[in-house]
Design an enzyme around this catalytic site. Structure first.
Site, PDB file in Angstrom:
ATOM      1  N   ARG A  14       0.866  -1.179   0.000  1.00 18.34           N
ATOM      2  CA  ARG A  14       0.000   0.000   0.000  1.00 18.34           C
ATOM      3  C   ARG A  14       0.900   1.225   0.000  1.00 18.34           C
ATOM      4  NH1 ARG A  14      -3.386  -2.973  -1.313  1.00 18.34           N
ATOM      5  NH2 ARG A  14      -5.383  -3.434  -0.346  1.00 18.34           N
TER       6      ARG A  14
ATOM      7  N   GLU B 180      -3.440   7.146  -4.598  1.00 18.24           N
ATOM      8  CA  GLU B 180      -3.857   6.554  -5.868  1.00 18.24           C
ATOM      9  C   GLU B 180      -5.386   6.549  -6.005  1.00 18.24           C
ATOM     10  OE1 GLU B 180      -2.022   2.609  -4.962  1.00 18.24           O
ATOM     11  OE2 GLU B 180      -4.029   1.843  -5.306  1.00 18.24           O
TER      12      GLU B 180
ATOM     13  N   HIS C  75      -1.183  -0.011  -9.784  1.00 16.43           N
ATOM     14  CA  HIS C  75      -1.731  -1.020  -8.860  1.00 16.43           C
ATOM     15  C   HIS C  75      -2.214  -2.258  -9.636  1.00 16.43           C
ATOM     16  CE1 HIS C  75      -3.741  -1.553  -4.645  1.00 16.43           C
ATOM     17  NE2 HIS C  75      -3.412  -2.724  -5.172  1.00 16.43           N
TER      18      HIS C  75
HETATM   19  C1  8YV Z   1      -6.935  -4.890  -5.109  1.00 18.82           C
HETATM   20  C2  8YV Z   1      -5.165  -5.443  -3.625  1.00 18.82           C
HETATM   21  O1  8YV Z   1      -7.853  -5.429  -4.265  1.00 18.82           O
HETATM   22  O2  8YV Z   1      -5.658  -7.601  -2.828  1.00 18.82           O
HETATM   23  C3  8YV Z   1      -5.325  -6.457  -2.555  1.00 18.82           C
HETATM   24  O3  8YV Z   1      -5.101  -6.101  -1.391  1.00 18.82           O
HETATM   25  O4  8YV Z   1      -4.650  -4.418  -3.408  1.00 18.82           O
HETATM   26  C4  8YV Z   1      -5.667  -5.679  -4.983  1.00 18.82           C
HETATM   27  O5  8YV Z   1      -5.797  -7.004  -5.314  1.00 18.82           O
HETATM   28  C5  8YV Z   1      -7.409  -4.817  -6.501  1.00 18.82           C
HETATM   29  O6  8YV Z   1      -7.000  -3.592  -6.974  1.00 18.82           O
HETATM   30  C6  8YV Z   1      -8.882  -4.937  -6.648  1.00 18.82           C
HETATM   31  O7  8YV Z   1      -9.517  -3.775  -6.270  1.00 18.82           O
END
Ligand code: 8YV
Length: 315
Positions: free
Chosen positions: A234, A263, A281
């Protein structure tokens, strides 16, 4: 009998979610921020949220859903969801661990290789015709054999470390306590200690308040001038201002980043840097893995309504 009502939040164009939730009454919503756009009596009937998004899902949103029983997150990271607020209301939360570990680890390695071997700049060199007019591009940097520093040796951190062993790297890591690892992997008690002993600081922490700016200005200062930061977790885990300053002044060699503090907005200073590889991402963004994430998310919802055990509970 009325079908259970499920609010499907986010864009699942790549997840075929409708087919995974047969026998439910589905309501689609682009973002949880728009929850009040649903008429109150319809909203009161919502028993589950299939959640996709990084917009905060906290007490206010939960209070707008008085019949809510379960939030099934599409993603392993659930930092957008206030789990304490959910637990206080008896609302179950689930996530999608493990199914994305390999993809996220693959992207970390891909970004680091791309950065070290100047792959984007070299492709431009070729496309511009510089190869014929100027000859070979400037030399790149060797990747194999360096010292990796994994910040957070959870499931994804471990996948990354395992791949780096194949690149003959020394594996250093920092986590709250030493983990059961192959012989020779070195645990560091502090993030600064890790930073001082690696060429590649690879951040694989969970997001959330506890890890905000965990890679602090001091940690970045402990990195050597030839080191690189990679982040697939993150944006909040790194002091972004301190990292930008380090990149701009050449105090570190580069960065490979899939996640950012605000983001999808990007600090424009990133785009002016020659020593970065940036991704929007994309860690889990493959057809195969997104399908598995949607399947696990929906299996949790179905298990809840069937009265069975949740597959991947968070609370
Ligand atoms: C997001 C992610 O969920 O799994 C996670 O924690 O950051 C990603 O897989 C993806 O951008 C779907 O919104």
């Amino acid at each position: 009998m009325a079908l259970p009502v499920i609010l499907v939040v986010g864009n699942y164009g790549d997840g075929e979610i409708t087919a995974l939730l047969p026998g439910f009454d589905l309501i689609a919503l682009a973002s949880i921020a728009d929850i009040s756009s649903i008429e109150p009596s319809r909203r009161a009937a919502i028993a589950a949220v299939a959640y996709r998004g990084h917009h905060p899902f906290g007490s206010a949103e939960m209070d707008a859903l008085p019949g809510l029983k379960i939030i099934a997150n599409y993603g392993v990271g659930y930092d957008a969801i206030d789990v304490a607020a959910a637990s206080a209301r008896g609302v179950r939360v689930t996530n999608t661990p493990d199914v994305l570990n390999e993809d996220v680890a693959d992207l970390a390695i891909g970004m680091l290789l791309s950065l070290n071997r100047n792959m984007a700049a070299n492709a431009e060199w070729l496309a511009r015709g510089d190869w014929t007019t100027k000859g070979d591009p400037p030399l790149a940097r060797k990747f194999s054999g360096g010292r990796a520093g994994i910040m957070g040796l959870g499931r994804i951190g471990r996948e990354i470390a395992d791949r780096l062993v194949a690149f003959k790297m020394e594996i250093h890591y920092h986590s709250r306590s030493p983990k059961d690892t192959p012989e020779g992997w070195v645990w560091h008690a502090t993030p600064q200690g890790l930073a001082a002993h690696c060429d590649y600081l690879i951040v694989a922490l969970v997001g959330g308040a506890e890890t905000r700016n965990y890679v602090s200005r001091d940690v970045i200062a402990a990195l050597g001038a030839d080191s690189v930061i990679a982040n697939i977790s993150r944006g909040s885990t790194i002091d972004e201002m301190a990292m930008l300053e380090a990149l701009e002044s050449g105090r570190i060699r580069g960065a490979a980043l899939d996640v950012f503090e605000c983001e999808p907005q990007l600090n424009p200073r990133f785009l002016a840097l020659p020593n970065v590889v940036l991704q929007p991402h994309q860690g889990s963004a493959t057809i195969e893995t997104r399908k598995d994430m949607a399947a696990l998310q929906c299996a949790n919802v179905r298990a809840y309504f069937a009265g069975g055990a949740l597959l991947s509970p968070v609370n």
